[in-house]
Design an enzyme around this catalytic site. Structure first.
Site, PDB file in Angstrom:
ATOM      1  N   LYS A 187       0.111   4.286  -0.229  1.00 17.89           N
ATOM      2  CA  LYS A 187      -0.496   5.487   0.380  1.00 17.89           C
ATOM      3  C   LYS A 187      -0.261   6.687  -0.552  1.00 17.89           C
ATOM      4  O   LYS A 187      -0.301   6.527  -1.761  1.00 17.89           O
ATOM      5  CB  LYS A 187       0.059   5.713   1.782  1.00 17.89           C
ATOM      6  CG  LYS A 187      -0.053   4.458   2.635  1.00 17.89           C
ATOM      7  CD  LYS A 187       0.229   4.672   4.083  1.00 17.89           C
ATOM      8  CE  LYS A 187       0.115   3.333   4.805  1.00 17.89           C
ATOM      9  NZ  LYS A 187       0.245   3.433   6.243  1.00 17.89           N
ATOM     10  N   SER A 225       3.649  -2.249  10.332  1.00 21.18           N
ATOM     11  CA  SER A 225       5.100  -2.351  10.495  1.00 21.18           C
ATOM     12  C   SER A 225       5.684  -3.706  10.071  1.00 21.18           C
ATOM     13  O   SER A 225       6.593  -4.241  10.724  1.00 21.18           O
ATOM     14  CB  SER A 225       5.505  -2.018  11.938  1.00 21.18           C
ATOM     15  OG  SER A 225       5.162  -0.672  12.235  1.00 21.18           O
ATOM     16  N   GLY A 244       2.796   2.162  10.769  1.00 25.41           N
ATOM     17  CA  GLY A 244       3.774   3.240  10.592  1.00 25.41           C
ATOM     18  C   GLY A 244       4.560   3.589  11.854  1.00 25.41           C
ATOM     19  O   GLY A 244       5.249   4.591  11.916  1.00 25.41           O
ATOM     20  N   ASN A 247       0.873  -1.182   0.000  1.00 26.37           N
ATOM     21  CA  ASN A 247       0.000   0.000   0.000  1.00 26.37           C
ATOM     22  C   ASN A 247       0.906   1.226   0.000  1.00 26.37           C
ATOM     23  O   ASN A 247       1.526   1.537   1.013  1.00 26.37           O
ATOM     24  CB  ASN A 247      -0.884  -0.046   1.257  1.00 26.37           C
ATOM     25  CG  ASN A 247      -1.654   1.245   1.466  1.00 26.37           C
ATOM     26  OD1 ASN A 247      -1.776   2.069   0.565  1.00 26.37           O
ATOM     27  ND2 ASN A 247      -2.185   1.427   2.673  1.00 26.37           N
ATOM     28  N   HIS A 290      -9.308   1.438   5.514  1.00 27.38           N
ATOM     29  CA  HIS A 290      -7.969   1.562   6.106  1.00 27.38           C
ATOM     30  C   HIS A 290      -8.038   2.522   7.297  1.00 27.38           C
ATOM     31  O   HIS A 290      -8.823   3.467   7.290  1.00 27.38           O
ATOM     32  CB  HIS A 290      -6.983   2.096   5.050  1.00 27.38           C
ATOM     33  CG  HIS A 290      -5.575   2.063   5.529  1.00 27.38           C
ATOM     34  ND1 HIS A 290      -5.057   3.046   6.338  1.00 27.38           N
ATOM     35  CD2 HIS A 290      -4.584   1.149   5.362  1.00 27.38           C
ATOM     36  CE1 HIS A 290      -3.805   2.738   6.636  1.00 27.38           C
ATOM     37  NE2 HIS A 290      -3.496   1.590   6.048  1.00 27.38           N
ATOM     38  N   GLU A 331      -5.197  -4.832  10.873  1.00 28.73           N
ATOM     39  CA  GLU A 331      -4.133  -3.843  11.033  1.00 28.73           C
ATOM     40  C   GLU A 331      -4.351  -3.071  12.332  1.00 28.73           C
ATOM     41  O   GLU A 331      -5.115  -2.102  12.359  1.00 28.73           O
ATOM     42  CB  GLU A 331      -4.159  -2.853   9.862  1.00 28.73           C
ATOM     43  CG  GLU A 331      -3.923  -3.497   8.511  1.00 28.73           C
ATOM     44  CD  GLU A 331      -3.358  -2.493   7.512  1.00 28.73           C
ATOM     45  OE1 GLU A 331      -2.262  -2.736   7.012  1.00 28.73           O
ATOM     46  OE2 GLU A 331      -4.002  -1.470   7.253  1.00 28.73           O
ATOM     47  N   GLU A 341      -6.308   4.913   8.188  1.00 22.61           N
ATOM     48  CA  GLU A 341      -6.143   6.341   7.864  1.00 22.61           C
ATOM     49  C   GLU A 341      -7.444   6.923   7.304  1.00 22.61           C
ATOM     50  O   GLU A 341      -7.766   8.085   7.527  1.00 22.61           O
ATOM     51  CB  GLU A 341      -4.969   6.523   6.896  1.00 22.61           C
ATOM     52  CG  GLU A 341      -3.639   6.397   7.634  1.00 22.61           C
ATOM     53  CD  GLU A 341      -2.548   5.669   6.861  1.00 22.61           C
ATOM     54  OE1 GLU A 341      -2.589   5.653   5.625  1.00 22.61           O
ATOM     55  OE2 GLU A 341      -1.650   5.102   7.516  1.00 22.61           O
TER      56      GLU A 341
HETATM   57  P1  PGA Z   1       3.054   0.236   7.638  1.00 17.08           P
HETATM   58  O1  PGA Z   1       1.566   0.481   7.089  1.00 17.08           O
HETATM   59  O2  PGA Z   1       3.531  -1.041   7.025  1.00 17.08           O
HETATM   60  O3  PGA Z   1       3.833   1.428   7.223  1.00 17.08           O
HETATM   61  O4  PGA Z   1       2.925   0.107   9.135  1.00 17.08           O
HETATM   62  C1  PGA Z   1       0.675  -0.564   6.916  1.00 17.08           C
HETATM   63  C2  PGA Z   1      -0.614  -0.060   6.333  1.00 17.08           C
HETATM   64  O5  PGA Z   1      -1.015   1.060   6.677  1.00 17.08           O
HETATM   65  O6  PGA Z   1      -1.270  -0.746   5.533  1.00 17.08           O
END
Ligand code: PGA
Length: 257
Positions: A11, A215, A175, A9, A97, A169, A99
């Site tokens: 983003k 992560s 992140g 992803n 997601h 998640e 976010e």
């Molecule tokens: P990350 O994000 O691997 O940077 O933690 C995962 C995601 O948001 O799908």
């Protein structure tokens, strides 16, 4: 056979030029691997979807989108329709997601509509669920995940199994560099599988892929993938670096029996 899904992803990252540079390295790095047991997907920003399609046309890489509306067309400023995504060769759509939920205020109800719409137009939804740190600390993880799952799948009364993906998640792991331990992830994945069995049935629940996200990196991918109910990963940060994502995608998967 159920195939693992290693999904990236991106983003809000990568311009046209950066996308070209990425695939030069990524495709070269994957060339010698044989992937009969897994699929690889990348969900770039909408602006480089067509470009990504072109660059990956002759590869086995599947294209993903990071969101979609439930309608085919209409007065929905800022939205993209599933039909438009299909036209570009998109297979998967990431929905709900964290976010989208936490920065843009998308509710379970709205996410459920998106999941229903995307599915109706023949795309595969990747429904993301996961608790915040506060919810985990107060022992609400399973309750939160259950609600997100039930509401998110409200419009999907019948599925085949290979046409739906769930991504667990935990918000506190996205992140942050702090991943859920394989055991923490497995606990929630097993719970999700059980709920899917209640919503559909056992056979279908076993066909639905449940990804872990938060992560994921080359250093922790093998241990996560050993867990019986982890069928793949959804990777943010580490998928932006082609070398790191190659390592993740090509990991040798050995399950704990
Ligand atoms: P990350 O994000 O691997 O940077 O933690 C995962 C995601 O948001 O799908």
């Amino acid at each position: 056979m159920k195939k693992y899904l290693m999904a990236g992803n991106w983003k809000m990252h990568k311009t046209f030029k950066e996308t070209t540079e990425y695939f030069e390295i990524f495709l070269k790095g994957l060339a010698e691997f044989n992937f009969s047991d897994r699929e690889i997907m990348i969900a770039p920003p909408f602006t480089v979807l067509a470009h990504t399609r072109k660059l990956t046309e002759e590869s086995f890489i599947k294209l993903g989108a990071q969101n979609a509306c439930w309608e085919e067309k209409g007065a929905f400023t800022g939205e993209i329709s599933p039909v438009m995504l299909k036209e570009l060769g998109v297979t998967y759509v990431i929905l709900g997601h964290s976010e989208r939920r936490h920065i843009f205020g998308e509710t379970n109800e709205l996410i459920g509509k998106r999941v229903g719409g995307v599915y109706r137009y023949g795309l595969i939804p990747i429904l993301c669920v996961g608790e915040t740190l506060e919810e985990r600390k107060s022992g609400k993880t399973l309750e939160v995940v259950k609600t997100q799952l039930i509401e998110g799948l409200k419009e999907l009364k019948e599925v085949k199994g290979n046409d739906l993906v769930i991504a667990y998640e935990p918000v506190w792991a996205i992140g942050t560099g702090v991943n859920a331990t394989p055991e923490q992830a497995e606990e929630v994945h097993a719970f999700i599988r059980k709920k899917l069995e209640e919503i559909y049935n056992k056979e279908i629940s076993e066909k639905i892929r449940i990804l872990y996200g938060g992560s994921v990196k080359p250093e922790n991918i093998a241990d996560l993938m050993r867990q019986p109910n982890i069928d793949g990963v959804l990777v943010g940060g580490a998928s932006l670096d082609p070398e790191k994502f190659i390592k993740i995608c090509t990991i040798q998967i050995e399950k704990i029996c």
